[in-house]
Design a protein around this motif. Structure first.
Motif, PDB file in Angstrom:
ATOM      1  N   LEU A   1      19.299  -9.040   4.009  1.00 10.03           N
ATOM      2  CA  LEU A   1      19.110 -10.170   4.937  1.00 10.03           C
ATOM      3  C   LEU A   1      20.170 -11.247   4.718  1.00 10.03           C
ATOM      4  CD1 LEU A   1      15.219 -10.417   5.003  1.00 10.03           C
ATOM      5  CD2 LEU A   1      16.720  -9.652   6.839  1.00 10.03           C
TER       6      LEU A   1
ATOM      7  N   PHE B   1      10.944  -9.840  13.932  1.00 11.13           N
ATOM      8  CA  PHE B   1      10.685 -10.829  12.887  1.00 11.13           C
ATOM      9  C   PHE B   1      11.801 -11.868  12.833  1.00 11.13           C
ATOM     10  CE2 PHE B   1       8.197  -7.172  11.384  1.00 11.13           C
ATOM     11  CZ  PHE B   1       6.961  -7.802  11.302  1.00 11.13           C
ATOM     12  N   SER B   2      12.998 -11.429  13.174  1.00 12.74           N
ATOM     13  CA  SER B   2      14.150 -12.341  13.214  1.00 12.74           C
ATOM     14  C   SER B   2      15.200 -11.635  14.076  1.00 12.74           C
ATOM     15  CB  SER B   2      14.689 -12.566  11.796  1.00 12.74           C
ATOM     16  OG  SER B   2      15.548 -11.510  11.427  1.00 12.74           O
TER      17      SER B   2
ATOM     18  N   HIS C   1      17.558 -10.331  13.082  1.00 11.96           N
ATOM     19  CA  HIS C   1      18.133  -9.280  12.242  1.00 11.96           C
ATOM     20  C   HIS C   1      17.137  -8.233  11.801  1.00 11.96           C
ATOM     21  CE1 HIS C   1      21.627 -11.708  12.201  1.00 11.96           C
ATOM     22  NE2 HIS C   1      20.925 -12.725  11.758  1.00 11.96           N
TER      23      HIS C   1
ATOM     24  N   GLU D   1      13.568  -6.058  13.262  1.00  7.15           N
ATOM     25  CA  GLU D   1      12.446  -5.862  14.177  1.00  7.15           C
ATOM     26  C   GLU D   1      11.654  -4.633  13.767  1.00  7.15           C
ATOM     27  OE1 GLU D   1      14.351  -5.584  17.973  1.00  7.15           O
ATOM     28  OE2 GLU D   1      14.720  -3.447  17.784  1.00  7.15           O
TER      29      GLU D   1
ATOM     30  N   ASN E   1      22.848 -12.384   7.496  1.00  5.81           N
ATOM     31  CA  ASN E   1      23.009 -13.780   7.909  1.00  5.81           C
ATOM     32  C   ASN E   1      24.449 -14.251   7.797  1.00  5.81           C
ATOM     33  OD1 ASN E   1      20.570 -15.215   8.813  1.00  5.81           O
ATOM     34  ND2 ASN E   1      19.722 -14.212   7.004  1.00  5.81           N
TER      35      ASN E   1
END
Lengths: 294, 240
Positions: B9, B60-61, B63, B65, B13
């Motif tokens: 993550l 969820f973000s 980045h 799912e 980002n």
């Protein structure tokens, strides 16, 4: 000019102008008739040539099984195999699990080996049972297969010395990766009827593998049945207490069990593969088998 | 495992910050959605049958799912599965990594089938490609533990997909054609392609309708090819 040459070469490759192992056009749409039509042809032949019952002199006897000879320019291994089976007094039956020939025009060479016999006694000529494989019908060669063998969907059984039913062998055509509708119906009927007739053993015999448990070949190297049909056939065989499923196609030996059925994939007997093996099955109250180098 | 996910993550980002204008390109932005389908199919084994399916997508973000999938069939089989999909948007397209698990209850054949696989894909406006590997286990209902061989597995399978689109992803409508050995509820063997042609239309910000036709031959590659099945599919997606 260069462009035209490339286009011609590509078209030749895709349409099968280049005779090789693979029927490129057949890869997109098989050049032999579909399974339902082949099944009709087989049944037409079966009507005039009844299913065979092979009498055996004792309840324990032997069967020789080979596969994937892919006869092309030579037929050494198949010739040896035929002679070995002919000379074994306790072996009344042999089975070829398909892919007898490799490509177009190889049938005469294969037939020469099929009837090879250095004995004068020709009594075993009609107890070498064929199974149709994908290569046997590449390039529209179903007509050739039909000419020599007549049927690809049939059964035969053995009868003991006192006339009792011994073992049943059900042969079906899987060279398209589907039994299609008519042959599936036939297989269901035969299994349901025959499984109640008191046979000692019932064995399913075809060319194509049902499962691919071996990573080296399996799921990677070869095509099989569509999954829906895999589940259906596996269930049908288990429901009717089939003991064994013999096939070829993979060119490598595979032995495994699923749902009470023993699956045997026999490895290739093709020239000049070395070592090439065939399977010797001892039929008795129990079935045992081993593999012999040719 | 947690540490790996955390590192992933962070990396995602960083990459996203480096290329943050990609969020306008149509990738990396997702909304919660529910997709429902009704299918009519014909194949040589089941003859005519219908399937009803639903897919819930939970982003969820940008980045990461997740998808939950469920299918019920009149041919008496039932499929459930999920997909975890970390993804990294780039200037052109999006890299995604899929972990997929699927369970199929074949009540008609008394067999359980379980598949799990990992794959890596890249999706652009006009092309999407995906490649990975999966494992499959077949287990009969009446698996005899004493037999020792009751189940069988296909350990190494290749999972692949190639899809082309006529319009950019953000367009109100799109049509696509794909060749793959899998679809949302089916994971075939490597050499068993499934051909699909489909289209979608966004009615408004909330509703999308779509239709697909899928064709599966049998025996392509190493057998004799012939028709095996065709499935037509229509459905809608509701975006929350």
């Amino acid at each position: 000019m260069k462009k035209i040459t490339y286009i011609i070469l590509t078209v030749c490759l895709l349409t099968g102008c280049t005779k090789g192992n693979f029927d490129w056009a057949g890869m997109w749409n098989g050049q032999s008739p579909y399974t339902n039509v082949r099944f009709d042809h087989s049944m037409e032949y079966n009507q005039t040539h009844p299913f065979k019952t092979i009498p055996v002199s004792q309840n324990n006897y032997r069967i020789y099984v080979c596969t994937d000879t892919h006869i092309d320019s030579t037929n050494r291994n198949l010739t040896k195999f035929v002679n070995l089976y002919h000379h074994d007094p306790n072996c009344p039956i042999a089975i070829h699990l398909g892919d007898m020939v490799n490509a177009d025009g190889n049938y005469p060479k294969m037939i020469e080996a099929w009837y090879a016999d250095d004995r004068t006694d020709k009594s075993k000529w009609d107890t070498l049972f064929p199974v149709v494989g994908n290569h046997d019908i590449y390039y529209g060669q179903w007509t050739e297969y039909r000419k020599y063998f007549g049927t690809a969907t049939y059964w035969f059984d053995t009868q003991g010395p006192s006339g009792e039913k011994l073992d049943l062998f059900i042969v079906f055509d899987s060279s398209n990766g589907t039994l299609q509708t008519k042959q599936m119906k036939w297989l269901k009927n035969v299994l349901q009827t025959k499984s109640k007739e008191g046979y000692r053993h019932i064995i399913a015999v075809t060319h194509t593998n049902l499962f691919f448990p071996y990573s080296a070949h399996g799921s990677g190297a070869n095509a099989g049945f569509a999954l829906e049909e895999t589940y259906e056939i596996a269930d049908l065989l288990a429901k009717n207490k089939i003991e064994m499923y013999w096939c070829g196609h993979e060119h490598a030996r595979e032995l495994y069990k699923f749902n009470g059925i023993e699956f045997i994939t026999v490895s290739t007997l093709q020239d000049p593969v070395s070592p090439a093996y065939y399977m010797v099955v001892e039929m008795g109250e129990n079935i045992s088998y081993h593999f012999e180098k040719i | 495992m947690k540490r790996c996910l955390f590192l992933f993550l962070i990396l995602a980002n960083v990459l996203n910050a480096w290329s943050k204008d990609t969020l306008q390109s149509g990738f990396g932005v997702q909304r919660y959605s529910i997709k429902a389908n009704v299918e009519y199919g014909y194949n040589y084994t089941y003859n005519s049958y219908a399937n009803f399916s639903g897919i819930a997508t939970i982003p969820f973000s940008p980045h990461f799912e997740m998808e939950g999938r469920l299918q019920l069939s009149t041919a008496n089989f039932y499929v459930g599965g999920f997909v975890l999909r970390p993804k990294i948007p780039f200037k052109v397209g999006e890299l995604f990594f899929e972990t997929r698990a699927q369970y199929k209850l074949l009540a008609r054949n008394k067999i359980h089938e379980t598949c799990a696989g990992l794959s890596l894909g890249y999706r652009m406006d006009y092309v999407s490609a995906q490649l990975g590997a999966f494992t499959r286990v077949f287990t009969p209902f009446n698996h005899d533990m004493n037999e020792g061989y009751g189940f069988t597995s296909e350990v190494y399978n290749i999972f692949w997909r190639l899809e082309v689109f006529a319009r950019p992803q953000r367009n109100k409508w799109n049509v696509s054609a794909s060749i793959a050995n899998n679809n949302d509820f089916q994971i075939e063997r490597m050499w068993q392609p499934i051909f699909n042609v489909g289209g979608r239309y966004d009615i408004d910000d909330k509703w999308r309708v779509h239709a697909d036709i899928e064709f599966k031959p049998t025996g392509m590659f190493h057998l004799n090819a012939s028709f095996y099945s065709v499935i037509t599919k229509v459905g809608f997606t509701y975006f929350l």
